[in-house]
Design an enzyme around this catalytic site. Structure first.
Site, PDB file in Angstrom:
ATOM      1  CD  GLU A 141      -3.278  -0.811   1.661  1.00 54.29           C
ATOM      2  OE1 GLU A 141      -3.594  -0.978   2.867  1.00 54.29           O
ATOM      3  OE2 GLU A 141      -4.042  -0.334   0.827  1.00 54.29           O
ATOM      4  CD  GLU A 161      -4.280  -4.648   3.264  1.00 51.47           C
ATOM      5  OE1 GLU A 161      -3.999  -5.351   2.284  1.00 51.47           O
ATOM      6  OE2 GLU A 161      -3.724  -3.539   3.497  1.00 51.47           O
TER       7      GLU A 161
HETATM    8  C1  LIG Z   1      -5.336  -1.471   6.409  1.00 56.44           C
HETATM    9  C2  LIG Z   1      -3.864  -1.157   6.586  1.00 56.44           C
HETATM   10  C3  LIG Z   1      -3.041  -2.386   6.331  1.00 56.44           C
HETATM   11  C4  LIG Z   1      -3.445  -3.569   6.844  1.00 56.44           C
HETATM   12  C5  LIG Z   1      -2.524  -4.718   6.758  1.00 56.44           C
HETATM   13  O1  LIG Z   1      -1.397  -4.597   6.333  1.00 56.44           O
HETATM   14  S1  LIG Z   1      -3.166  -6.204   7.361  1.00 56.44           S
HETATM   15  C6  LIG Z   1      -1.641  -7.127   7.583  1.00 56.44           C
HETATM   16  C7  LIG Z   1      -1.410  -7.996   6.387  1.00 56.44           C
HETATM   17  N1  LIG Z   1      -0.085  -8.566   6.474  1.00 56.44           N
HETATM   18  C8  LIG Z   1       0.191  -9.773   5.948  1.00 56.44           C
HETATM   19  O2  LIG Z   1      -0.650 -10.453   5.407  1.00 56.44           O
HETATM   20  C9  LIG Z   1       1.617 -10.234   6.089  1.00 56.44           C
HETATM   21  C10 LIG Z   1       1.681 -11.344   7.123  1.00 56.44           C
HETATM   22  N2  LIG Z   1       3.030 -11.893   7.155  1.00 56.44           N
HETATM   23  C11 LIG Z   1       3.451 -12.756   6.198  1.00 56.44           C
HETATM   24  O3  LIG Z   1       2.793 -13.092   5.261  1.00 56.44           O
HETATM   25  C12 LIG Z   1       4.882 -13.212   6.332  1.00 56.44           C
HETATM   26  O4  LIG Z   1       5.283 -12.999   7.670  1.00 56.44           O
HETATM   27  C13 LIG Z   1       5.826 -12.428   5.397  1.00 56.44           C
HETATM   28  C14 LIG Z   1       5.581 -12.851   3.960  1.00 56.44           C
HETATM   29  C15 LIG Z   1       5.652 -10.951   5.576  1.00 56.44           C
HETATM   30  C16 LIG Z   1       7.286 -12.793   5.787  1.00 56.44           C
HETATM   31  O5  LIG Z   1       7.407 -14.189   5.787  1.00 56.44           O
HETATM   32  P1  LIG Z   1       8.731 -14.821   6.399  1.00 56.44           P
HETATM   33  O6  LIG Z   1       8.607 -16.292   6.238  1.00 56.44           O
HETATM   34  O7  LIG Z   1       9.917 -14.106   5.899  1.00 56.44           O
HETATM   35  O8  LIG Z   1       8.659 -14.445   7.938  1.00 56.44           O
HETATM   36  P2  LIG Z   1       7.692 -15.061   9.057  1.00 56.44           P
HETATM   37  O9  LIG Z   1       8.414 -16.195   9.722  1.00 56.44           O
HETATM   38  O10 LIG Z   1       6.339 -15.279   8.517  1.00 56.44           O
HETATM   39  O11 LIG Z   1       7.607 -13.829  10.086  1.00 56.44           O
HETATM   40  C17 LIG Z   1       8.735 -13.469  10.841  1.00 56.44           C
HETATM   41  C18 LIG Z   1       8.203 -12.860  12.106  1.00 56.44           C
HETATM   42  O12 LIG Z   1       7.498 -11.634  11.786  1.00 56.44           O
HETATM   43  C19 LIG Z   1       6.180 -11.700  12.270  1.00 56.44           C
HETATM   44  N3  LIG Z   1       5.273 -10.993  11.363  1.00 56.44           N
HETATM   45  C20 LIG Z   1       5.281 -11.058  10.027  1.00 56.44           C
HETATM   46  N4  LIG Z   1       4.292 -10.293   9.516  1.00 56.44           N
HETATM   47  C21 LIG Z   1       3.653  -9.732  10.569  1.00 56.44           C
HETATM   48  C22 LIG Z   1       2.556  -8.838  10.697  1.00 56.44           C
HETATM   49  N5  LIG Z   1       1.924  -8.325   9.633  1.00 56.44           N
HETATM   50  N6  LIG Z   1       2.151  -8.498  11.942  1.00 56.44           N
HETATM   51  C23 LIG Z   1       2.797  -8.991  13.026  1.00 56.44           C
HETATM   52  N7  LIG Z   1       3.880  -9.809  12.986  1.00 56.44           N
HETATM   53  C24 LIG Z   1       4.279 -10.185  11.753  1.00 56.44           C
HETATM   54  C25 LIG Z   1       5.859 -13.193  12.314  1.00 56.44           C
HETATM   55  O13 LIG Z   1       4.780 -13.424  13.209  1.00 56.44           O
HETATM   56  C26 LIG Z   1       7.166 -13.740  12.804  1.00 56.44           C
HETATM   57  O14 LIG Z   1       7.263 -13.481  14.177  1.00 56.44           O
HETATM   58  P3  LIG Z   1       7.610 -14.683  15.210  1.00 56.44           P
HETATM   59  O15 LIG Z   1       7.527 -14.068  16.559  1.00 56.44           O
HETATM   60  O16 LIG Z   1       8.994 -15.122  14.814  1.00 56.44           O
HETATM   61  O17 LIG Z   1       6.584 -15.743  14.975  1.00 56.44           O
HETATM   62  C27 LIG Z   1      -3.551  -0.681   7.999  1.00 56.44           C
HETATM   63  C28 LIG Z   1      -2.086  -0.230   8.043  1.00 56.44           C
HETATM   64  C29 LIG Z   1      -2.016   0.886   9.101  1.00 56.44           C
HETATM   65  C30 LIG Z   1      -3.417   0.883   9.712  1.00 56.44           C
HETATM   66  C31 LIG Z   1      -3.879   2.141  10.414  1.00 56.44           C
HETATM   67  C32 LIG Z   1      -2.862   2.506  11.500  1.00 56.44           C
HETATM   68  C33 LIG Z   1      -3.379   3.691  12.322  1.00 56.44           C
HETATM   69  C34 LIG Z   1      -4.721   3.325  12.841  1.00 56.44           C
HETATM   70  C35 LIG Z   1      -4.891   3.014  14.156  1.00 56.44           C
HETATM   71  C36 LIG Z   1      -6.104   2.431  14.633  1.00 56.44           C
HETATM   72  O18 LIG Z   1      -6.304   2.210  15.830  1.00 56.44           O
HETATM   73  C37 LIG Z   1      -7.145   2.031  13.649  1.00 56.44           C
HETATM   74  C38 LIG Z   1      -7.119   2.884  12.428  1.00 56.44           C
HETATM   75  C39 LIG Z   1      -5.748   3.077  11.809  1.00 56.44           C
HETATM   76  C40 LIG Z   1      -5.909   4.293  10.919  1.00 56.44           C
HETATM   77  C41 LIG Z   1      -5.258   1.839  11.032  1.00 56.44           C
HETATM   78  C42 LIG Z   1      -6.229   1.389   9.951  1.00 56.44           C
HETATM   79  C43 LIG Z   1      -5.693   0.209   9.147  1.00 56.44           C
HETATM   80  C44 LIG Z   1      -4.322   0.512   8.557  1.00 56.44           C
HETATM   81  C45 LIG Z   1      -4.412   1.613   7.506  1.00 56.44           C
END
Ligand SMILES: C[C@H](/C=C/C(=O)SCCNC(=O)CCNC(=O)[C@H](O)C(C)(C)COP(=O)(O)OP(=O)(O)OC[C@H]1O[C@@H](n2cnc3c(N)ncnc32)[C@H](O)[C@@H]1OP(=O)(O)O)[C@H]1CC[C@H]2[C@@H]3CCC4=CC(=O)CC[C@]4(C)[C@H]3CC[C@]12C
Length: 287
Positions: A141, A161
């Site tokens: 994004e 998302e």
């Molecule tokens: C809407 C806007 C955006 C929303 C989103 O982005 S939703 C999140 C979607 N993310 C994903 O799908 C990615 C998930 N992760 C993966 O797929 C994989 O981890 C990877 C491909 C990224 C990497 O893979 P990898 O094999 O290299 O590594 P891993 O082993 O998987 O991970 C390593 C380690 O990292 C941790 N990890 C990875 N990704 C995440 C993650 N996304 N979150 C947490 N942790 C993650 C993983 O768990 C591993 O950890 P470990 O401990 O070792 O297990 C929003 C964006 C901003 C928002 C606004 C912000 C301000 C506001 C505040 C409010 O209160 C509400 C309103 C708002 C305005 C809010 C509104 C919504 C947004 C705009």
């Protein structure tokens, strides 16, 4: 969670760790590095607050001519912190608190403007993305708010998302279809699938694919080239691209003419041809 915080707000003693976002100036270039490598640079309130400060610095400091956005630890950004969202669902906040613009109650947020993610805000100077590893969901994004995009060959992109029952509030449902072909944008938005750097380049989401680990080097090379160009011209061209988007050609050319004329009135527009005639590099003042 206050309106200045985001899911993933500081989760450990800030004094005992690096900031969630690092900002470094190198000459005319400001480098902004998302810095939560343990969570693949998932967004936090602290990170977004530092990003906002960095964007203000880019726009307000005439010495800064180009910015680069990158990530630490071999990743770009994994989007919102899903673990933080699980602990404190943002939607629960949306029903409380008057919106900042008084138009409804989104938890004190005006969701049409998220400056940290460059939604409802675009920088006045070029922003280059240097992507290694994952740029997923919020990561792709914010990418759409950048101008030039470089990725390592193993980088992957996606707007995931929907996969988690969420909505791409970082602007992708509006912006992605304006930057890549409709059917591919719809596919990426509705499936949430990840795409590799080669496909991202093929569809025009990014402009450069480089060997892993060299995206920042390439971004710095591009930034140096732009920083050596006339800053008045560079900023006017960028503003014309932005302000004319979606307008009828005739209306767009009025913006083009107004901003272009101002460039030709600048001292830099005299320095450029003078430098050419004198067979030397221009020394642009930015005025
Ligand atoms: C809407 C806007 C955006 C929303 C989103 O982005 S939703 C999140 C979607 N993310 C994903 O799908 C990615 C998930 N992760 C993966 O797929 C994989 O981890 C990877 C491909 C990224 C990497 O893979 P990898 O094999 O290299 O590594 P891993 O082993 O998987 O991970 C390593 C380690 O990292 C941790 N990890 C990875 N990704 C995440 C993650 N996304 N979150 C947490 N942790 C993650 C993983 O768990 C591993 O950890 P470990 O401990 O070792 O297990 C929003 C964006 C901003 C928002 C606004 C912000 C301000 C506001 C505040 C409010 O209160 C509400 C309103 C708002 C305005 C809010 C509104 C919504 C947004 C705009």
């Amino acid at each position: 969670m206050s309106a200045t915080e985001a899911p993933g707000a500081a989760d450990s003693d800030i004094s005992s760790r690096e900031p969630h976002c690092l900002v470094e100036q190198r000459g005319h270039v400001l480098i902004v590095t998302l810095n939560r490598p343990e969570a693949r640079n998932a967004l936090s309130g602290e990170m977004m607050a530092i990003m906002n400060e960095a964007w203000d610095r880019v726009d307000n400091d005439p010495e800064i001519r180009v910015a680069i956005l990158t990530g630490a630890g071999g990743a770009f950004c994994a989007g919102a912190d899903l673990k933080a969202m699980n602990a404190a669902p943002p939607g629960d906040k949306f029903e409380q608190g008057e919106r900042s613009d008084g138009k409804g109650n989104d938890g004190g947020w005006d969701l049409s403007r998220l400056p940290a993610l460059l939604k409802g805000r675009r920088l006045t100077k070029p922003l280059i993305a240097a992507v290694e590893g994952a740029a997923i969901a919020g990561g792709t994004e914010i990418l759409q708010g950048t101008d030039i995009r470089v990725a390592g060959e193993s980088a992957k992109f996606g707007v995931s998302e929907a996969k988690w029952g969420l909505f791409p509030l970082g602007g992708s449902a509006v912006r992605l279809v304006r930057q890549i072909p409709y059917t591919i944008a719809a596919d990426i938005l509705l499936t949430g699938r990840h795409i590799k750097a080669a496909e991202a380049k093929e569809i025009g989401l990014i402009g450069y694919v480089v060997p892993d680990g060299t995206a920042l080097d390439k971004a710095l090379e591009i930034a140096e080239t732009i920083a050596n160009n006339g800053p008045v011209a560079v900023q006017a061209i960028l503003r014309t691209i932005r302000d004319s988007e979606g307008l009828h050609e005739e209306e767009a050319f009025r913006i083009d003419a107004e901003l272009g004329a101002a460039v030709f009135k600048s001292a830099d527009a005299k320095e450029g041809p003078r430098a050419f005639a004198e067979k030397r590099a221009p020394k642009f003042s930015g005025s």
